[in-house]
Motif scaffolding. Structure first.
Motif, PDB file in Angstrom:
ATOM      1  N   ARG A   1     -10.090   3.638  -2.353  1.00 55.91           N
ATOM      2  CA  ARG A   1     -10.912   2.453  -2.610  1.00 55.91           C
ATOM      3  C   ARG A   1     -10.457   1.271  -1.761  1.00 55.91           C
ATOM      4  NH1 ARG A   1     -11.078  -0.519  -8.474  1.00 55.91           N
ATOM      5  NH2 ARG A   1     -12.386  -2.302  -7.897  1.00 55.91           N
ATOM      6  N   GLU A   2      -9.167   1.137  -1.595  1.00 52.33           N
ATOM      7  CA  GLU A   2      -8.649   0.036  -0.778  1.00 52.33           C
ATOM      8  C   GLU A   2      -9.042   0.211   0.684  1.00 52.33           C
ATOM      9  OE1 GLU A   2      -4.383  -2.202   0.149  1.00 52.33           O
ATOM     10  OE2 GLU A   2      -4.446  -0.302  -0.945  1.00 52.33           O
TER      11      GLU A   2
ATOM     12  N   GLU B   1      -3.630   6.546  -5.847  1.00 51.71           N
ATOM     13  CA  GLU B   1      -4.900   6.545  -6.563  1.00 51.71           C
ATOM     14  C   GLU B   1      -5.808   5.413  -6.076  1.00 51.71           C
ATOM     15  OE1 GLU B   1      -4.014   6.305 -10.675  1.00 51.71           O
ATOM     16  OE2 GLU B   1      -2.901   8.208 -10.758  1.00 51.71           O
ATOM     17  N   PHE B   2      -5.218   4.278  -5.696  1.00 51.93           N
ATOM     18  CA  PHE B   2      -6.005   3.138  -5.222  1.00 51.93           C
ATOM     19  C   PHE B   2      -6.271   3.184  -3.716  1.00 51.93           C
ATOM     20  CE2 PHE B   2      -4.124   1.448  -9.118  1.00 51.93           C
ATOM     21  CZ  PHE B   2      -5.206   0.798  -9.686  1.00 51.93           C
TER      22      PHE B   2
ATOM     23  N   PHE C   1      -9.593  -6.653  -5.963  1.00 51.10           N
ATOM     24  CA  PHE C   1      -8.974  -5.327  -6.019  1.00 51.10           C
ATOM     25  C   PHE C   1      -7.449  -5.432  -5.942  1.00 51.10           C
ATOM     26  CE2 PHE C   1      -7.111  -1.898  -3.488  1.00 51.10           C
ATOM     27  CZ  PHE C   1      -7.343  -0.827  -4.329  1.00 51.10           C
TER      28      PHE C   1
ATOM     29  N   GLU D   1      -6.155  -6.493  -9.257  1.00 43.13           N
ATOM     30  CA  GLU D   1      -6.169  -5.365 -10.201  1.00 43.13           C
ATOM     31  C   GLU D   1      -5.017  -4.408  -9.925  1.00 43.13           C
ATOM     32  OE1 GLU D   1      -9.086  -1.590 -11.375  1.00 43.13           O
ATOM     33  OE2 GLU D   1      -9.747  -3.134  -9.953  1.00 43.13           O
ATOM     34  N   LYS D   2      -4.754  -4.139  -8.657  1.00 46.71           N
ATOM     35  CA  LYS D   2      -3.661  -3.236  -8.299  1.00 46.71           C
ATOM     36  C   LYS D   2      -2.310  -3.834  -8.692  1.00 46.71           C
ATOM     37  CE  LYS D   2      -2.583  -2.740  -3.974  1.00 46.71           C
ATOM     38  NZ  LYS D   2      -2.657  -2.370  -2.538  1.00 46.71           N
TER      39      LYS D   2
ATOM     40  N   ASN E   1       0.852  -1.184   0.000  1.00 43.99           N
ATOM     41  CA  ASN E   1       0.000   0.000   0.000  1.00 43.99           C
ATOM     42  C   ASN E   1       0.890   1.236   0.000  1.00 43.99           C
ATOM     43  OD1 ASN E   1       1.003   0.008   2.603  1.00 43.99           O
ATOM     44  ND2 ASN E   1      -0.910  -0.643   3.540  1.00 43.99           N
TER      45      ASN E   1
ATOM     46  N   LYS F   1      -1.725  -3.412 -12.339  1.00 44.95           N
ATOM     47  CA  LYS F   1      -1.314  -2.046 -12.660  1.00 44.95           C
ATOM     48  C   LYS F   1       0.158  -1.817 -12.323  1.00 44.95           C
ATOM     49  CE  LYS F   1      -5.130  -0.115 -14.190  1.00 44.95           C
ATOM     50  NZ  LYS F   1      -5.211   0.522 -15.527  1.00 44.95           N
TER      51      LYS F   1
END
Length: 458
Positions: free
Chosen positions: A265-266, A261-262, A448, A451-452, A45, A455
């Motif tokens: 949402r995380e 950016e994530f 999620f 997806e992260k 994170n 990216k």
């Protein structure tokens, strides 16, 4: 042939090895795979990435500080080397004054004079230039091609002649000084054998001291050059490491921007999972408490049932065998009586309420007695029959009271146990619902994270 195993035989050792491999081998999926699941301890994170950046910057600062320290130590070593060599040069010059000029050894240059020149250096340079000119092909003079008409080589020749004349004058002056000093040292008369021997010993001593001082100076210069090469190599390695660290720093910073950016949402998904886990733990804890209470009540019910059995056994023991009042006493023991529970009272009306309750109890017992008499004829359990032992009759009444207390307590415990069982069943259903909800939240968080990771892999 008889020892040959069957076709479907499996070696137990192989079976155990395969099982162990399946359990401990792990799942080696690529991070770029679509079904890759990011382990919890590898989930990254923004905070972790920021800490990685901080660690990298501290390592860069540490390496640069170490390099600066090495350079400063090398500078201090240079200053110390120069001071030592200067003192050695002074001592060497004093020794060389007592020697013949032909026996003088050249003084090694100090580190700060490495790029300075003297007459001997210029002579060597002139010789190298002459050798280089002789090896070149001859160039025709005259015309514009060779620039001969304009005297193109005259400035260089003039400079060389000026340097040579200056060097020769310097060497001539130095040789004259040496001869004069030598003439002052050597007497005009011939020396005796003993004096020549003493002079020879002194000369050998001076030559040894000269050699030792020059060796010390060369060693100091060599040690400094070695330290300089070590620092130079260290600087080259540090340059490579710093370039790699800069590239790593850029990569981490780009990943940090992407993780920011994530982050929102995380946080929402992680908070949802944390809430589900906390709620599930709370419900499980309550369910465990109810189960413990239910187990306690079950043990209490068993204890009361055992108490009832013990009271029946005590009644039979007190009744004995062949008692002619056995039927009557058994009816007295098993008779059900409605009893009024005593209520706690407070204040000045305590005595009045107690008297009212006593009267109510007496009326209740009387009504029960009247009902029992109407139902069972002339049966009266308040009067001991003739020829019956009063002690036995009172003992039966006491056992009946204990039996009624045990039955009432047993009814209450069973009622409480039923309520606890209902609560436990409701909590068990709620646990199943929360487990499904937690599984859904974890699936969303895992998707999620995948997806992260994709990216970050781009």
């Amino acid at each position: 042939y008889k020892m040959k195993p069957s076709e479907d035989y499996e070696d137990p050792a192989d079976v155990l090895s395969i099982k162990n491999a399946k359990e401990n081998m792990g799942d080696f999926k690529l991070k770029t795979a679509k079904d890759y699941t990011v382990p919890e301890h590898l989930r990254i994170n923004a905070e972790r990435k920021r800490s990685e950046l901080t660690i990298l910057e501290s390592m860069i600062h540490e390496q640069k500080s170490s390099m600066n320290g090495s350079i400063l130590r090398l500078r201090d070593l240079k200053i110390q080397t120069i001071e030592k060599m200067r003192s050695l040069v002074l001592e060497l010059r004093l020794i060389q004054e007592a020697l013949d000029p032909s026996q003088h050894r050249p003084i090694p240059p100090t580190p700060e004079k490495k790029f300075q020149y003297d007459t001997e250096t210029l002579r060597r340079f002139q010789q190298e230039q002459e050798n280089r000119v002789q090896t070149r092909p001859a160039v025709q003079e005259g015309g514009f091609g060779g620039f001969g008409g304009f005297g193109g080589n005259q400035p260089i020749a003039a400079k060389q002649s000026e340097i040579l004349s200056r060097a020769s004058s310097t060497s001539t002056t130095r040789s004259q000084r040496t001869r004069s000093s030598h003439r002052r040292l050597v007497p005009s008369a011939e020396l005796s054998d003993l004096e020549r021997e003493a002079a020879r010993r002194e000369e050998i001593t001076h030559l040894y001291l000269q050699e030792r001082l020059i060796t010390q100076m060369n060693k100091l210069a060599g040690d400094f050059d070695a330290e300089l090469r070590i620092v130079r190599h260290k600087k080259m390695r540090l340059d490579v490491q710093m370039k790699a660290a800069d590239l790593r720093h850029i990569t981490l910073f780009e990943e940090l921007l992407l993780l920011k950016e994530f982050e929102k949402r995380e946080d929402v998904l992680q908070e949802k999972v944390s809430d589900r886990i906390a709620e599930l733990d709370d419900v499980k804890r309550r369910s465990e408490d109810f189960m413990e209470q239910l187990e306690t009540k079950r043990k209490e019910v068993m204890r009361l049932q055992e108490k009832e059995k013990a009271l029946h056994a005590a009644f039979l023991t007190a009744l004995g065998e062949g008692n002619k009042f056995a039927a009557f006493l058994t009816r007295v023991f098993k008779k059900k009586i409605k009893r009024v529970k005593k209520k706690e009272v407070h204040g000045d009306e305590e005595e009045d309420e107690d008297s009212d309750e006593d009267s109510d109890e007496e009326s209740t017992y009387e009504s029960d007695d009247e009902e029992s008499e109407s139902e069972e004829g002339s049966f009266d359990d308040s009067v001991c029959p003739d020829n019956c032992s009063p002690e036995l009759f009172d003992s039966v009444l006491q056992l009946r009271e204990k039996r009624l207390d045990a039955e009432e307590a047993l009814v209450e415990e069973k009622k409480t146990m039923d309520n606890l069982k209902k609560e436990a069943d409701a909590l068990a259903k709620k646990v199943k619902i929360l487990e499904v909800s937690l599984k859904t939240a974890e699936t969303e968080l895992e998707a999620f994270q995948r997806e992260k990771q994709q990216k970050l892999n781009e």
